[in-house]
Write an enzyme that holds these catalytic residues in place. Structure first.
Site, PDB file in Angstrom:
ATOM      1  N   GLU A  35     -11.922   1.959   1.649  1.00 26.26           N
ATOM      2  CA  GLU A  35     -10.958   2.045   0.474  1.00 26.26           C
ATOM      3  C   GLU A  35     -10.761   3.253   0.089  1.00 26.26           C
ATOM      4  O   GLU A  35      -9.635   3.652  -0.231  1.00 26.26           O
ATOM      5  CB  GLU A  35     -11.635   0.997  -0.438  1.00 26.26           C
ATOM      6  N   TYR A 118      -6.187  -0.567  -7.964  1.00 21.13           N
ATOM      7  CA  TYR A 118      -6.125  -1.077  -6.687  1.00 21.13           C
ATOM      8  C   TYR A 118      -7.430  -1.153  -5.990  1.00 21.13           C
ATOM      9  O   TYR A 118      -8.087  -2.143  -5.482  1.00 21.13           O
ATOM     10  CB  TYR A 118      -5.163  -0.103  -5.641  1.00 21.13           C
ATOM     11  N   ASP A 136      -1.106  -3.322  -3.554  1.00 23.15           N
ATOM     12  CA  ASP A 136      -0.811  -1.919  -2.899  1.00 23.15           C
ATOM     13  C   ASP A 136       0.484  -1.848  -2.455  1.00 23.15           C
ATOM     14  O   ASP A 136       1.309  -2.714  -2.757  1.00 23.15           O
ATOM     15  CB  ASP A 136      -2.073  -1.742  -1.937  1.00 23.15           C
TER      16      ASP A 136
END
Length: 285
Positions: A35, A118, A136
């Site tokens: 991520e 996010y 996102d």
DNA sequence: AACACGTGGTT
DNA sequence: TAACCAAGTGT
């Protein structure tokens, strides 16, 4: 009730990419590393760096035990190297404050450096199966088109948009919905050249029904790069990444001709903690 | 809220 | 070719 849920998750079952951080048994740390790397960097460039990273640092404690400069070096050319610094700082925080385990709640994740809304939602969802709206750029585009009837969402997430996304999260397998709608945005409902032919929600799509009207909101600003401070910082940092130890100022001078901008960029790198000065020499932290 | 922050592939 | 685009965050 979410009319997109069934068709999009069925499409995902058939078309999902096999990505390392999605495989069964993948650690939360692997998800977290992915991520961070995927923040503004395409999947294909992340893949090899993620693999090398996990091999070298299989746990947060492994990374935390090394100087942050090693993280910056291993980050390579993924861009936005402050992310490497923040990932290292997060590894330290996880080691010192969370017993070495990636936190499994949104709120705890959110306390880590470099973990915004996010990323906290994504890790909580993908690594721990928790129910959060994972909003996102892909998901915003899919929802903007299917439910909003617009080609692109407005810059900046609105409260209404967040509420809408939250209302779509199912109670059962919420993480599957999150990854599926994101994948649809990445592979089918793309920013340019969307493949509407193969779209599982073609018939539910408001934008399609309206005849795919072009974006007419406020201008989306494009980022210049050539000649900017960002480019200068990148050149300076590349010199340090590729050097084993420290380098003299002359090496940096050779990397960027314009002295005023070079000094400004170097000062900002020092300020960010991406570069350390010792005497008249410079190195990674 | 607007802006800074890297890099490279695609159009 | 210049512009666009890529799983955002911090200030």
């Amino acid at each position: 009730m979410n009319a997109l849920l069934e068709p999009i998750t069925a499409w995902y079952d058939a078309h999902a990419r096999d990505l390392p951080w999605r495989r069964p048994g993948t650690s939360p740390w692997s998800v977290m590393v992915s991520e961070f790397m995927l923040q503004q960097t395409p999947v294909n460039r992340v893949l090899p760096v993620h693999e090398a990273w996990l091999e070298r640092w299989p746990s947060p404690a492994d990374l935390a035990a090394e100087p942050s400069g090693e993280a910056v070096r291993a980050w390579g050319r993924l861009g936005y190297p402050r992310r490497a610094l923040r990932l290292h700082a997060s590894a330290v925080a996880i080691t010192e404050q969370f017993g070495g385990e990636v936190p499994d709640t949104y709120d705890d994740l959110r306390t880590l450096p470099g973990v915004g809304d996010y990323t906290a939602a994504a890790i909580a969802s993908f690594a721990f199966g928790r129910a959060h709206p994972v909003l996102d750029t892909n998901v915003r585009r899919v929802l903007g088109r299917t439910l909003g009837g617009v080609e692109f969402p407005a810059p900046g997430v609105t409260r209404a948009e967040r509420d809408l996304a939250a209302s779509l999260v199912p109670e059962v397998d919420p993480e599957v919905w999150a990854v599926a709608v994101m994948e649809l945005g990445a592979l089918v409902c793309t920013a340019s050249g969307p493949r509407c032919d193969g779209c599982p929600v073609f018939d539910e799509c408001a934008w399609q029904r309206l005849g795919k009207p072009p974006y007419d909101g406020p201008a989306r600003k494009t980022q210049a790069y050539a000649g900017t401070d960002r480019m200068c910082r990148g050149r300076l940092l590349a010199v340090l990444r590729d050097a084993p130890g420290s380098v003299p100022r002359s090496r940096l001078d050779a990397a960027w001709a314009e002295p005023v901008q070079r000094e400004r960029a170097l000062a900002s790198l020092l300020d960010d903690g991406l570069v350390v000065q010792e005497g008249q020499r410079f190195r990674l932290p």
